[in-house]
Design an enzyme around this catalytic site. Sequence first.
Site, PDB file in Angstrom:
ATOM      1  N   HIS A 373     -38.632  10.247  12.970  1.00  0.00           N
ATOM      2  CA  HIS A 373     -37.746   9.093  13.057  1.00  0.00           C
ATOM      3  C   HIS A 373     -38.528   7.789  13.036  1.00  0.00           C
ATOM      4  O   HIS A 373     -38.108   6.814  12.424  1.00  0.00           O
ATOM      5  CB  HIS A 373     -36.911   9.190  14.330  1.00  0.00           C
ATOM      6  CG  HIS A 373     -36.297  10.544  14.514  1.00  0.00           C
ATOM      7  ND1 HIS A 373     -36.398  11.252  15.675  1.00  0.00           N
ATOM      8  CD2 HIS A 373     -35.603  11.324  13.655  1.00  0.00           C
ATOM      9  CE1 HIS A 373     -35.788  12.416  15.536  1.00  0.00           C
ATOM     10  NE2 HIS A 373     -35.303  12.487  14.330  1.00  0.00           N
ATOM     11  N   CYS A 686     -31.159  11.874  -2.888  1.00  0.00           N
ATOM     12  CA  CYS A 686     -31.368  10.888  -1.818  1.00  0.00           C
ATOM     13  C   CYS A 686     -32.562  11.221  -0.937  1.00  0.00           C
ATOM     14  O   CYS A 686     -32.745  10.594   0.099  1.00  0.00           O
ATOM     15  CB  CYS A 686     -30.116  10.760  -0.963  1.00  0.00           C
ATOM     16  SG  CYS A 686     -29.597  12.289  -0.160  1.00  0.00           S
TER      17      CYS A 686
END
Length: 759
Positions: A373, A686
């Site tokens: 993250h 993506c």
Amino acid sequence: MMPAGGAMTRGPRILLRQIREALGGAGAGATPAQDRLNMVVRIIARSMVAEVCSIYLRRGSGELELFATEGLNPDAVHNTRLRPGEGLVGEVARMAQPISLSDAPSHPSFSYRPETGEDPYHAFLGAPLLRGGRAIGVLVVQNRTERRYDEEEVEDIQTIAMVLSETVSSGELLALDELRDVELAPHRPERLKGQKFSDGLAFGHVVLHEAPLPPEKLLSEDPAMEEARLKLALATLKTGLDVMLDKGQGLAGPSFEVLETYRMFADDRGWNRSLEEAVRNGLTAEAAVDRVRNEHRARFAQARDPYIRERLHDFEDLANRLLRVLAGDKPGERELPDDAILVARNLGPADLLEYPRDKLKGLLLEEGSAASHAAIVARALQIPCVGRLMGLRDRLSEGDMVIADGETGETYLRPRPDMLEAVQSRMAVREQRQAEFAQLRDVPAVTLDGQRITVLTNAGLAVDLENMAETGAEGIGLFRTEFQFMVSDELPRLNAQTALYKLVLDAAGDKPVTFRTLDIGGDKVLPYLEAEREENPALGRRAIRLGLDRPSLLRMQLRALLAAGAGRELRVMFPMIATVDEFRAARELVDIECAWAKRRGRALPALLRVGAMVECPSLLWHLDALLPLTDFVSIGTNDLFQYMYAADRTNPLVSDRYDPLSPPTLRALQSIQKACADTGTPVSICGELAGRPLEAFALIVLGFTRLSAPAGGVGPVKRMILSADLSAARRGMANLLNLSTGSVRNEIESLARKLNVAV
């Protein structure tokens, strides 16, 4: 002879205050350096009823030099040097922990140095001066009589050694120019090789995520109050962990086992006792935690066993939690230099976002992965990030100059002037290239042979909306809705979710936005959601599986999306669909929410498109059943490839064992593209693959015309598209898919160079 308990009949706090008072304004250079050190060893010897007290400091060569002594021959000062690991002093530094002996000369590590005149002394007690987990010196007391120093005396000398190491390192005891050759911290230029997590180049001054304690916060004036603060903080820490473990409030770390380990260590008697004794001896609660953390770091760093070294991380995380409880402050409240390079073991997205964007120039991590993250947020913020830099923090001090090279995955610590000049030159070239990309912002992405390619961007943060306009992306091909959940301390309410989605749609205007529903689970764990222990969370209850198991959670998100999209186009995509039945169930929830809104007279989107992410290999053989049910699909190459190769993309031991540009992956992508073309189903890519020019070149050659890239990849990919001739490239690519090699990267790169494609 040192009487039992006599070492600290007045307490180390009083002793340390005596040292401070005796030195007075010593740091300003009022008294010669040697006189100040001689004063220190005299005070310690007198207070500890020792016949000898000596201070050794580590030179840049690694040798330990006798810098001051009370009791040994003064002529040995600056003349006695011990090689790394030599003698009992060297052993204390090597082990980074105290050694107490009743008869030192009989110990096999004893090294006799006649110039010191230490023949009469038998009892020996030495403690390392630790800084950043490294021994920068050794403090020794000795007595003639053979005796064993008791636990309190050992504890006392460790407390003194800790404060000495901080005062020496800060220049409070000795002026720093008098310590030029003393290795208080690594000072030579170093190069560390890691992995590139976020592209870019930056140089600046180190800011440690776990900020060091300033010397003025080491000693307490009221030990009873500090002990009470420590006990309250420990109780708060344990209560918080108990809530997470016992009351089913979910996990706050990557795994249940880690949290259990934290709780076990929080109850560890040795850890608690060390903290309490340090406070009783005159340290503040924060200094006590820092001291114990330093001792664990130094001790565990000697271990070769990976399991034992991992326990160091558990202890450090626990210490950091305790320091945060004591301080109650946040990273965003710290004063940062204008060219801050943040250094941490690992970071969560919330931690990183708390730092001011205008001052944060780079990020260096000991751990993590390109899929973590923190790395994703760094790419969104366009901050260069390098990870997997083992041992980084112990090689740096706050304020060191450092280079973060996100192009090569390297970092340069305390670089030479010529290295800085070279990086500045490279940065100038990058700025020129960025200016070229800016000129392409409004230019349609059309290949030389007329093929129109749609270049979108990935998003998940408010800053991504700014990047969309700056890069010229034609919309958002992937909006990661989970970031709102991950940076929040509680479950975002319906109104908060609706407001965010409306903000995104408003910012995009007439450009398309594809919202991916909540993709949590696996390595994305929310502290406020109940989660069960899973042996393999990456293959467990995550993404759509969690959404279908917790339909109220998914329905609330769908309700917020429908409300935000009222009167305009709304694109919703479900992640990690593994079976056609899962997609049917998820789409049924959309229908239920649409019916709910209609019954209440609420406006619905003017156009609603529902799609699926293809990232589970199982769908490769069931696209004929899935595609007719969808309005579009998007390929998540990050997960698709890790599942194809059974290689966790967040695990550096296996993540680089396969190449995305390999015949199996390219064939899989080609089969998806063909199935979508045959059914007229819009398809996009993506994953991170779409943001790298060479990989994006392979994708458009395979027939993909919609790519969603990180913001930093939009310009380079568009430049590549404008220079490509697809008809010629397809002829060259045809044979590569049938090769038996594990990678065709070199062949694709050669093809691109041959056709003058800007990769």
